[in-house]
Design an enzyme around this catalytic site. Structure first.
Site, PDB file in Angstrom:
ATOM      1  N   HIS A  80       0.840  -1.206   0.000  1.00 60.69           N
ATOM      2  CA  HIS A  80       0.000   0.000   0.000  1.00 60.69           C
ATOM      3  C   HIS A  80       0.870   1.249   0.000  1.00 60.69           C
ATOM      4  CE1 HIS A  80      -3.126  -2.579   2.280  1.00 60.69           C
ATOM      5  NE2 HIS A  80      -3.601  -2.391   1.060  1.00 60.69           N
ATOM      6  N   LYS A  97     -15.668  -8.083   2.879  1.00 61.16           N
ATOM      7  CA  LYS A  97     -14.498  -8.545   3.633  1.00 61.16           C
ATOM      8  C   LYS A  97     -14.921  -8.936   5.034  1.00 61.16           C
ATOM      9  CE  LYS A  97     -10.886  -6.383   1.018  1.00 61.16           C
ATOM     10  NZ  LYS A  97      -9.592  -5.772   1.049  1.00 61.16           N
ATOM     11  N   ARG A 145      -1.792  -6.239  -8.247  1.00 65.48           N
ATOM     12  CA  ARG A 145      -0.773  -7.244  -7.959  1.00 65.48           C
ATOM     13  C   ARG A 145      -0.685  -8.294  -9.059  1.00 65.48           C
ATOM     14  NH1 ARG A 145      -3.268  -8.318  -2.165  1.00 65.48           N
ATOM     15  NH2 ARG A 145      -4.978  -8.448  -3.608  1.00 65.48           N
TER      16      ARG A 145
END
Length: 167
Positions: free
Chosen positions: A17, A41, A91
Site C-alpha cells: 500500500h 471482507k 498485484r
C-alpha cells in the site's frame, strides 16, 4: 489541482500500500488515502480510526498526502472532494478484472472519475493485509510486510499464542 483518491480497507496498511501511495504522491498534487468499508471482507482487525492513525504515521513524510474515512460510494466521495482520479494498485491479472469493473462503474456514476492503475513492484506481488494478519496471528515475523513504525501495533493486536495440543 490534480487530486487523486487512493481507496482501500488498509486493515492494516502494508508496504505494498505504502509503495502505491508514495508513487501516487509523485503523480498528483494531492493524494487522499481513503479508508473505506468493504461489506464483502471479513470483520476488520482494526477500527477505521486506528487504520487512519497508522496510515498517518507511515505517510507523514509525504507532504501532499492526507487521510480520510468514508462509508459510501466512491464516486460520491470524488464529487464531494473535487478529486478526479482513483489510484488502484494491481498485484496480478486476477486483481485487474474486479478493478476494471469498479472503474467502469465509478465512471458511469461520475463521468469525471478516471481510474489509474499502478502495478505493484515484484517484491510486493504476494502481499495483502490478509497475509499480514495471518502471519501476525501466529507470531510470525512481519518485518518485510509492513512499515516498522506500526509492526508492534499489529503484532500486539493480532498475535494469539496457540494452545499446544497433546499428541
Amino acid at each position: 489541482m490534480r487530486i487523486a483518491v487512493c481507496p482501500g480497507s488498509f486493515d492494516p496498511v502494508t508496504l505494498g500500500h505504502l509503495d502505491i501511495i508514495d508513487r501516487a504522491s509523485k503523480l498528483f498534487d494531492k493524494v487522499i488515502v481513503l479508508v473505506s468499508f468493504n461489506a464483502n471482507k471479513s470483520r476488520a482487525a482494526f477500527t477505521p480510526t486506528e487504520r487512519m492513525e497508522m496510515i498517518i504515521e507511515v505517510t507523514k513524510h509525504l507532504d501532499n498526502v492526507v487521510v480520510d474515512c468514508y462509508n459510501g460510494l466512491l464516486a460520491d466521495y470524488l464529487q464531494k472532494t473535487g478529486a478526479n482520479a482513483i489510484v488502484k494498485g494491481l498485484r496480478a491479472v486476477s486483481d485487474f478484472e474486479y478493478e476494471f469493473q469498479m472503474a467502469l462503474a465509478n465512471k458511469k456514476l461520475y463521468n469525471d472519475a478516471e481510474t489509474v492503475f499502478l502495478t505493484t513492484t515484484g517484491e510486493n506481488m504476494f502481499l495483502s493485509s490478509s497475509v499480514v494478519k495471518e502471519i501476525a496471528s501466529f507470531g510470525g515475523d512481519i518485518t518485510g510486510f509492513v512499515p516498522k513504525q506500526i509492526q508492534s501495533k499489529i503484532t500486539d493486536r493480532l498475535y494469539k499464542p496457540a494452545n499446544n495440543i497433546d499428541q
